[in-house]
Write an enzyme that holds these catalytic residues in place. Structure first.
Site, PDB file in Angstrom:
ATOM      1  CG  HIS A 169      -8.266   2.848  -4.212  1.00 49.77           C
ATOM      2  ND1 HIS A 169      -9.401   2.912  -3.336  1.00 49.77           N
ATOM      3  CD2 HIS A 169      -8.036   1.801  -4.945  1.00 49.77           C
ATOM      4  CE1 HIS A 169      -9.715   1.479  -3.488  1.00 49.77           C
ATOM      5  NE2 HIS A 169      -8.867   0.783  -4.576  1.00 49.77           N
ATOM      6  CD  GLU A 170      -8.065   7.794  -2.644  1.00 50.01           C
ATOM      7  OE1 GLU A 170      -9.009   7.024  -2.136  1.00 50.01           O
ATOM      8  OE2 GLU A 170      -6.894   7.505  -2.630  1.00 50.01           O
ATOM      9  CG  HIS A 228      -1.851   1.208   1.255  1.00 53.52           C
ATOM     10  ND1 HIS A 228      -1.785   2.006   2.222  1.00 53.52           N
ATOM     11  CD2 HIS A 228      -3.000   1.715   0.417  1.00 53.52           C
ATOM     12  CE1 HIS A 228      -2.740   2.903   1.732  1.00 53.52           C
ATOM     13  NE2 HIS A 228      -3.390   2.844   0.905  1.00 53.52           N
ATOM     14  CG  HIS A 229       3.434   2.583  -2.471  1.00 51.99           C
ATOM     15  ND1 HIS A 229       4.143   2.459  -3.603  1.00 51.99           N
ATOM     16  CD2 HIS A 229       3.981   1.784  -1.513  1.00 51.99           C
ATOM     17  CE1 HIS A 229       4.887   1.661  -3.602  1.00 51.99           C
ATOM     18  NE2 HIS A 229       4.981   1.259  -2.243  1.00 51.99           N
ATOM     19  CD  GLU A 230      -3.209   8.067   0.732  1.00 50.80           C
ATOM     20  OE1 GLU A 230      -2.841   9.102   0.046  1.00 50.80           O
ATOM     21  OE2 GLU A 230      -4.036   7.106   0.234  1.00 50.80           O
ATOM     22  CD  GLU A 251     -11.755   4.750   1.779  1.00 52.22           C
ATOM     23  OE1 GLU A 251     -10.901   4.926   2.691  1.00 52.22           O
ATOM     24  OE2 GLU A 251     -11.435   5.091   0.438  1.00 52.22           O
ATOM     25  CD  GLU A 257     -11.901   4.787  -4.490  1.00 50.38           C
ATOM     26  OE1 GLU A 257     -12.505   4.366  -3.263  1.00 50.38           O
ATOM     27  OE2 GLU A 257     -10.876   5.429  -4.287  1.00 50.38           O
TER      28      GLU A 257
END
Length: 376
Positions: free
Chosen positions: A157-158, A87-89, A182, A176
Site C-alpha cells: 500500500h502507498e 502488517h509492516h507499516e 481507505e 493499493e
C-alpha cells in the site's frame, strides 16, 4: 484469497485493538464465514510515536505489544484454518525497513506468516526522496525480490503504481497504489471514482481496493471523523467483480456485516480469480458493468458500478453457455441514494438463459451484483 482486517485507527493510540483476545474473536468470525486469512494492523510497538515525526527508527517489525501473543495467535489461527497476514507499516522510513527486512521476514516465516501487507505512509525518509522517484521505485523492487527469497507474498500500500511487475515477480499479489476505500475516511472519494480506475490504475496490475463497507457514516466509528462513504451498499458488492484482485478484503467490521447478513452472503460467495471476463457496458466517470466466470467453476458473476447519475443498466447474458441458470440479484432499493439512503437494497432470484436481457435500475452512487449458477 479473501481476507478480513483488524485495523488500527492510525491517529489514536487508545484505539489499540490488536490484542490476543480481540484477534481471536476476528479469527473465529473469519473461520465461521469461510474466509482464508486475517490481517492485523497495530500489533508491533512504535504506533504511539510514528506518524508525522520523521523518525528513522520507529518499527523493528519483530517486537509485539505485550498484549499480542504471537505464538498463541499463530496456533489458534492454524487450529481454525485461518492464515495470518503480517502488517509492516514503515512510516515511510525506507532505510530502517531495509535494515530490518531480513529479520522481519525470518520472524514471519518462523511464526507461520506467508504474506505481508507493507505500508509507506508519510514523507519518505531520507528527506528529499518521494514515493515515485527512482530511489524509491528501486526500493519497491528490492522489497519484492527479498520477499521472494523467503517465499513471502507482498501486498503493498502507498506504493508506486505498478506496471506489470507482478508478471515477473508473482509473489507481488497486489498493490493499493491509488485512492482505495481507505480514502473514504479521509473526506471521501467521488462516486464516479471506481468507474475510472479499471481503465487507469488497474492496467498496471491487480488493485487491493479493500471494498465491502456496509456502514457509510464514519462518525459512528470515530466521533472526530465526519467523513462519509460515497456509495450504496450494493455498489460495494459490485466492486468485488469490477475491481480485479486475487486478494480481496472484507473491509468492514463484523458487527456491520451481522446487520446485513443476506447481503454479506455475496461477499462469501464471490470468486477471487477468473477464467474469462466480459466488459458489458462502460462509460468512464459514469458507469461500468463487468461479467466474469469463476475459475474452475460453473459460476458467473456480474458487477455494475454507477457514478453520480441514476440510470438503468442493460445486462446482456449472451456470454453464458447454452443452458438454464438461476441469477441471484443484489440491487439498490427504489429509494436508494449514496448520501440519503445507502443501505436500501433488495435481493431476488430468477431463472435466466443466454437470451435473457436484464434491466436493472441503479441509484446515484449505486450498483448491483449478480451471482449466476446452473439451474438444478
Amino acid at each position: 484469497m479473501m481476507y478480513m482486517r483488524l485495523k488500527k485507527n492510525r491517529n489514536s493510540v487508545s484505539s489499540h485493538g490488536a490484542t490476543t483476545a480481540n484477534v481471536k474473536r476476528y479469527i473465529d468470525y473469519a473461520s465461521l464465514h469461510g474466509f482464508d486469512a486475517l490481517l492485523v494492523e497495530g500489533w508491533n510497538i512504535g504506533w504511539e510515536d510514528w506518524f508525522g515525526n520523521s523518525k528513522d527508527e520507529v518499527f523493528d517489525f519483530v517486537t509485539p505489544y505485550p498484549d499480542f501473543n504471537v505464538a498463541e495467535i499463530r496456533d489458534y489461527a492454524k487450529q481454525k484454518g485461518i492464515k495470518m497476514i503480517m502488517h509492516h507499516e514503515t512510516s515511510a522510513s525506507i532505510r530502517n525497513y531495509e535494515r530490518c527486512m531480513d529479520d522481519a521476514y525470518r520472524f514471519m516465516k518462523e511464526n507461520g506468516y506467508d504474506a505481508v501487507k507493507s505500508g509507506y505512509v508519510g514523507n519518505i525518509i531520507p528527506n528529499g526522496q518521494n514515493h515515485y522517484n527512482q530511489w524509491q521505485v528501486n526500493h519497491y523492487l528490492y522489497a519484492v525480490k527479498k520477499a521472494a527469497d523467503y517465499k513471502v507474498m507482498v501486498n503493498a500500500h502507498e506504493a508506486v503504481r505498478p506496471t506489470g511487475l507482478c508478471r515477473t515477480w508473482p509473489n507481488l499479489i497486489g498493490n493499493e497504489s491509488a485512492r482505495g476505500t481507505e480514502y473514504q475516511a479521509f473526506g471521501g472519494s467521488k462516486p464516479s471514482h471506481t468507474t475510472i480506475l479499471p481503465f487507469t490504475r488497474l492496467i498496471g496490475g491487480p488493485m487491493d481496493y479493500t471494498p465491502g463497507i456496509f456502514e457509510n457514516d464514519i462518525h459512528k466509528l470515530n466521533p472526530d471523523n465526519h467523513s462519509w462513504v460515497n456509495t450504496t451498499l450494493c455498489n460495494q458488492l459490485s466492486l468485488y467483480v469490477t475491481m480485479y484482485s486475487p486478494l480481496q478484503m472484507a473491509a468492514d467490521l463484523p458487527e456491520n456485516y451481522d446487520r446485513f447478513l443476506d447481503a454479506f452472503q455475496f461477499i462469501k460467495d464471490v470468486a477471487i480469480d477468473w477464467e474469462k471476463s466480459w466488459y458489458l457496458e462502460a462509460e468512464p466517470m459514469e458507469y461500468l458493468t463487468i461479467a466474469r466466470k469463476a475459475k474452475g467453476k460453473d459460476e458467473w458473476y456480474i458487477g455494475g458500478t454507477n457514478g453520480e447519475q441514476p440510470r438503468t443498466s442493460q445486462v446482456d447474458l449472451s456470454f453464458l453457455p447454452a443452458g438454464k441458470y438461476v441469477a441471484t440479484i443484489y440491487k439498490d432499493g427504489k429509494d436508494a441514494h449514496y448520501k440519503e439512503n445507502p443501505q436500501a437494497y433488495t435481493i431476488s432470484s430468477q431463472k435466466v438463459t443466454p437470451k435473457t436481457r436484464l434491466k436493472i435500475w441503479t441509484a446515484a452512487g449505486g450498483g448491483y451484483a449478480i451471482r449466476i449458477t446452473k439451474a438444478e
